[in-house]
Scaffold this active site. Structure first.
Site, PDB file in Angstrom:
ATOM      1  CE  LYS A 139      -2.100  -1.221   3.837  1.00  0.00           C
ATOM      2  NZ  LYS A 139      -1.371  -2.485   4.103  1.00  0.00           N
TER       3      LYS A 139
ATOM      4  NE  ARG B 205      -4.576  -1.275   9.876  1.00  0.00           N
ATOM      5  CZ  ARG B 205      -3.439  -0.871   9.318  1.00  0.00           C
ATOM      6  NH1 ARG B 205      -3.334   0.327   8.829  1.00  0.00           N
ATOM      7  NH2 ARG B 205      -2.444  -1.692   9.237  1.00  0.00           N
TER       8      ARG B 205
ATOM      9  NE  ARG C 276       7.738  -2.579   6.139  1.00  0.00           N
ATOM     10  CZ  ARG C 276       6.431  -2.511   6.269  1.00  0.00           C
ATOM     11  NH1 ARG C 276       5.709  -1.908   5.348  1.00  0.00           N
ATOM     12  NH2 ARG C 276       5.848  -3.058   7.303  1.00  0.00           N
TER      13      ARG C 276
ATOM     14  NE  ARG D 165       6.212  -0.579   9.946  1.00  0.00           N
ATOM     15  CZ  ARG D 165       5.078  -0.561   9.242  1.00  0.00           C
ATOM     16  NH1 ARG D 165       5.047   0.072   8.079  1.00  0.00           N
ATOM     17  NH2 ARG D 165       3.999  -1.163   9.690  1.00  0.00           N
TER      18      ARG D 165
ATOM     19  NE  ARG E 206       2.115  -5.063  10.882  1.00  0.00           N
ATOM     20  CZ  ARG E 206       3.168  -4.953  10.086  1.00  0.00           C
ATOM     21  NH1 ARG E 206       4.311  -5.537  10.415  1.00  0.00           N
ATOM     22  NH2 ARG E 206       3.083  -4.278   8.973  1.00  0.00           N
TER      23      ARG E 206
END
Ligand code: AP5
Length: 222
Positions: free
Chosen positions: A15, A90, A129, A164, A175
């Site tokens: 996203k 969400r 990431r 992160r 998540r």
């Protein structure tokens, strides 16, 4: 007609990556609730202090905190011609609050791009990431020559690359579970309203962006 877009999809669907490419082409602001919350956490604001424990655990921050941020942001002048929302809504409650806020602003109903990717790919994307703590650029260790602690390779940026805290394996699992339970029902919510377009987001970044831009053009955006 304003170019109002929501990018919907599980953690790691891309996203943030697609939002950056899309806002560049449409010249509208990128509104990412995750980025706003991470800035609040790093600055130690009241919002950040409240949000941190939920984010680190991979849980959602309470609706009332997030809804107010988005309501205030959408009222700003730069959203008049459109926006790309990334990571919001969400929950069904957030979607209903957004409908109400957009109704009050008398703007176009957003087009919701649902980005589909299998779990196995999502886990690989999230665990590799890396991000810049200054410009927010998103990298992946399999594609970009970066590691935590490096200086950001973007021109004119001297930020530091980091991983992160919610990209640890336990937080990733949580998540994904939270996404399936609380966010996936939005697919039906927006499909029922005729606002949903499905995109296969498992292809390369450039090909996914071509598909997203084509889907937007089909609906008269861009
Ligand atoms: P948030 O920051 O929104 O995280 P998320 O939704 O879990 O999404 P991600 O940012 O992890 O993934 P992405 O889809 O943006 O993927 P990206 O482009 O980075 O939220 C974080 C937390 O904040 C939440 O858990 C919650 O606590 C809180 N929060 C935020 N919004 C909230 C809300 N509305 N309500 C309540 N709480 C909220 O890509 C991932 C990786 O894959 C990158 O390395 C990228 O380079 C790579 N990649 C991307 N696309 C491709 C591709 N096509 N091919 C190969 N690699 C790719």
């Amino acid at each position: 007609m304003a170019s109002n877009i929501i990018l919907l999809g599980p953690p790691g669907a891309g996203k943030g990556t697609q939002a950056e490419l899309t806002v560049e082409k449409l010249d509208v602001p990128h509104i990412a609730t995750g980025d706003i919350l991470r800035t609040a956490v790093s600055e130690g604001t009241e919002l950040g202090l409240k949000a941190r424990k939920y984010m680190d655990a991979g849980d959602l921050v309470p609706d009332e905190l997030v809804v107010q941020i988005v309501r205030d942001r959408l009222k700003q002048a730069d959203c008049a011609d459109g926006f790309v929302l990334d990571g919001f809504p969400r929950t069904i409650e957030q979607a209903e609050a957004l409908d109400e806020a957009l109704g009050e602003l008398e703007t176009t109903k957003p087009l919701v791009v649902n980005m589909q990717v299998d779990d196995e790919i999502l886990v690989k994307r999230l665990s590799g990431r890396r991000m810049c703590d200054n410009c927010g650029a998103i990298f992946h260790i399999s594609r970009d020559d970066v590691e935590s602690g490096d200086t950001c390779p973007k021109p004119d940026c001297d930020g530091t690359i980091y991983q992160r805290s919610d990209d640890r394996p336990e937080a990733i699992r949580q998540r994904l579970a939270v996404y399936k339970e609380q966010t996936e029902p939005l697919i039906q919510y927006y499909n029922g309203k005729g606002q949903l377009v499905e995109v296969d987001a498992s292809d390369s970044i450039e090909r996914v962006n071509d598909t997203v831009m084509a889907a937007l053009r089909d609906r008269g955006i861009g």
